[in-house]
Design a protein around this motif. Structure first.
Motif, PDB file in Angstrom:
ATOM      1  N   GLY A  28       9.449   2.835   2.845  1.00 32.99           N
ATOM      2  CA  GLY A  28       8.300   3.356   3.581  1.00 32.99           C
ATOM      3  C   GLY A  28       7.658   4.545   2.896  1.00 32.99           C
ATOM      4  N   THR A  29       8.410   5.235   2.047  1.00 35.48           N
ATOM      5  CA  THR A  29       7.860   6.341   1.269  1.00 35.48           C
ATOM      6  C   THR A  29       8.312   6.184  -0.187  1.00 35.48           C
ATOM      7  N   VAL A  30       7.559   6.766  -1.077  1.00 35.67           N
ATOM      8  CA  VAL A  30       7.981   6.811  -2.473  1.00 35.67           C
ATOM      9  C   VAL A  30       9.150   7.788  -2.525  1.00 35.67           C
ATOM     10  N   SER A  31      10.286   7.329  -3.054  1.00 34.46           N
ATOM     11  CA  SER A  31      11.512   8.119  -2.998  1.00 34.46           C
ATOM     12  C   SER A  31      12.252   8.121  -4.322  1.00 34.46           C
ATOM     13  N   LEU A  32      13.050   9.136  -4.485  1.00 33.91           N
ATOM     14  CA  LEU A  32      13.962   9.227  -5.617  1.00 33.91           C
ATOM     15  C   LEU A  32      15.385   9.129  -5.089  1.00 33.91           C
TER      16      LEU A  32
ATOM     17  N   LEU B  74      13.486   5.824  -9.227  1.00 34.44           N
ATOM     18  CA  LEU B  74      12.249   6.020  -8.472  1.00 34.44           C
ATOM     19  C   LEU B  74      11.920   4.716  -7.775  1.00 34.44           C
ATOM     20  N   LEU B  75      11.846   4.762  -6.439  1.00 37.73           N
ATOM     21  CA  LEU B  75      11.534   3.584  -5.630  1.00 37.73           C
ATOM     22  C   LEU B  75      10.148   3.725  -5.024  1.00 37.73           C
ATOM     23  N   ASP B  76       9.401   2.623  -5.009  1.00 35.96           N
ATOM     24  CA  ASP B  76       8.098   2.646  -4.343  1.00 35.96           C
ATOM     25  C   ASP B  76       8.286   2.475  -2.841  1.00 35.96           C
ATOM     26  N   LYS B  77       7.198   2.404  -2.100  1.00 29.33           N
ATOM     27  CA  LYS B  77       7.250   2.326  -0.644  1.00 29.33           C
ATOM     28  C   LYS B  77       7.941   1.067  -0.132  1.00 29.33           C
ATOM     29  N   LYS B  78       7.943   0.017  -0.948  1.00 26.90           N
ATOM     30  CA  LYS B  78       8.564  -1.250  -0.546  1.00 26.90           C
ATOM     31  C   LYS B  78      10.028  -1.341  -0.966  1.00 26.90           C
ATOM     32  N   GLY B  79      10.544  -0.299  -1.611  1.00 28.28           N
ATOM     33  CA  GLY B  79      11.937  -0.303  -2.043  1.00 28.28           C
ATOM     34  C   GLY B  79      12.156  -0.963  -3.393  1.00 28.28           C
ATOM     35  N   VAL B  80      11.091  -1.054  -4.193  1.00 26.41           N
ATOM     36  CA  VAL B  80      11.187  -1.634  -5.531  1.00 26.41           C
ATOM     37  C   VAL B  80      11.446  -0.502  -6.527  1.00 26.41           C
TER      38      VAL B  80
ATOM     39  N   LEU C 299       4.200   9.416 -12.089  1.00 29.11           N
ATOM     40  CA  LEU C 299       4.574   8.106 -11.538  1.00 29.11           C
ATOM     41  C   LEU C 299       4.602   8.145 -10.007  1.00 29.11           C
ATOM     42  N   ILE C 300       5.148   9.217  -9.456  1.00 30.39           N
ATOM     43  CA  ILE C 300       5.194   9.359  -7.995  1.00 30.39           C
ATOM     44  C   ILE C 300       3.780   9.379  -7.424  1.00 30.39           C
ATOM     45  N   LYS C 301       2.906  10.158  -8.025  1.00 32.34           N
ATOM     46  CA  LYS C 301       1.522  10.251  -7.541  1.00 32.34           C
ATOM     47  C   LYS C 301       0.816   8.901  -7.623  1.00 32.34           C
ATOM     48  N   GLU C 302       1.062   8.178  -8.697  1.00 36.77           N
ATOM     49  CA  GLU C 302       0.468   6.851  -8.855  1.00 36.77           C
ATOM     50  C   GLU C 302       0.982   5.886  -7.778  1.00 36.77           C
ATOM     51  N   LEU C 303       2.278   5.912  -7.536  1.00 38.13           N
ATOM     52  CA  LEU C 303       2.858   5.020  -6.532  1.00 38.13           C
ATOM     53  C   LEU C 303       2.435   5.401  -5.113  1.00 38.13           C
ATOM     54  N   GLU C 304       2.213   6.668  -4.854  1.00 37.13           N
ATOM     55  CA  GLU C 304       1.764   7.100  -3.531  1.00 37.13           C
ATOM     56  C   GLU C 304       0.344   6.609  -3.234  1.00 37.13           C
ATOM     57  N   GLN C 305      -0.452   6.361  -4.267  1.00 37.28           N
ATOM     58  CA  GLN C 305      -1.812   5.863  -4.090  1.00 37.28           C
ATOM     59  C   GLN C 305      -1.846   4.370  -3.746  1.00 37.28           C
ATOM     60  N   GLU C 306      -0.784   3.651  -4.109  1.00 36.30           N
ATOM     61  CA  GLU C 306      -0.728   2.212  -3.828  1.00 36.30           C
ATOM     62  C   GLU C 306      -0.491   1.969  -2.345  1.00 36.30           C
ATOM     63  N   ASN C 307      -0.941   0.808  -1.891  1.00 35.22           N
ATOM     64  CA  ASN C 307      -0.730   0.449  -0.476  1.00 35.22           C
ATOM     65  C   ASN C 307       0.647  -0.007  -0.243  1.00 35.22           C
TER      66      ASN C 307
END
Length: 176
Positions: free
Chosen positions: A60-64, A141-147, A168-176
């Motif tokens: 659900g969130t970009v996470s480390l 580094l995981l995106d919002k979908k857990g990838v 990378l975090i900023k880029e992934l936070e911009q994705e839906n």
């Protein structure tokens, strides 16, 4: 003459491979998990063993996810960077305490600060194996979908955090 040519050819071939190998970054180990869903896990919470943490809690969130241990010298070098980054960037940082004694890990966090939202306790290293951990520290580094989008092996320094991980975090936070 031919009997000298074969060993010479082998020698030249090995020399070329050796020179090529010296030009590669020894810390770069490609991960087969990049761009794949993070392996599932459910582990006890380091601070509260009665509750558990799973990779689904992180989605659900970009996470480390930072793999660390109290016995790890390199983790001690990296830890101030993580403490500072969490304060500066308000990151979603989770810990995976790897092959450690719970009491040692808790004392370590108490003395050095706790940058983690939560830390999972991987006493036997089974989750670490699933994630392909070579040693600690390692950070995923995981995106919002857990990838899993990025894996860093070894301690992160300030330059690597600011120049590689944060963009990378900023880029992934911009994705839906």
């Amino acid at each position: 003459m031919i009997r000298y040519l074969f060993p010479l050819t082998i020698f030249i071939g090995l020399t070329v491979l050796f020179i090529y190998g010296l030009q590669n970054d020894p810390r770069y180990v490609p991960s087969p998990l990049i761009n794949k869903i993070a392996p599932k896990f459910t582990l006890p919470n380091l601070h509260n063993p009665e509750s558990s943490i799973s990779v689904d809690d992180i989605k659900g969130t970009v996470s480390l996810i930072n793999v660390w241990a109290s016995w790890c010298v390199a983790c001690r070098l990296e830890h101030p960077i993580l403490n500072e980054a969490v304060k500066k960037y308000h990151l979603s940082l989770y810990g995976l305490n790897y092959k450690d004694k719970r009491t040692n890990a808790l004392i370590w966090l108490e003395n050095l600060g706790n940058p983690y939202i939560e830390s999972a306790y991987d006493e036997y290293g089974n989750v670490g194996i699933d994630y392909g951990v070579y040693g600690v520290p390692e950070t995923f580094l995981l995106d919002k979908k857990g990838v899993i989008r990025y894996k860093h092996i070894g301690p992160i320094d300030k330059r690597q955090f600011d120049d590689i991980i944060m963009p990378l975090i900023k880029e992934l936070e911009q994705e839906n």
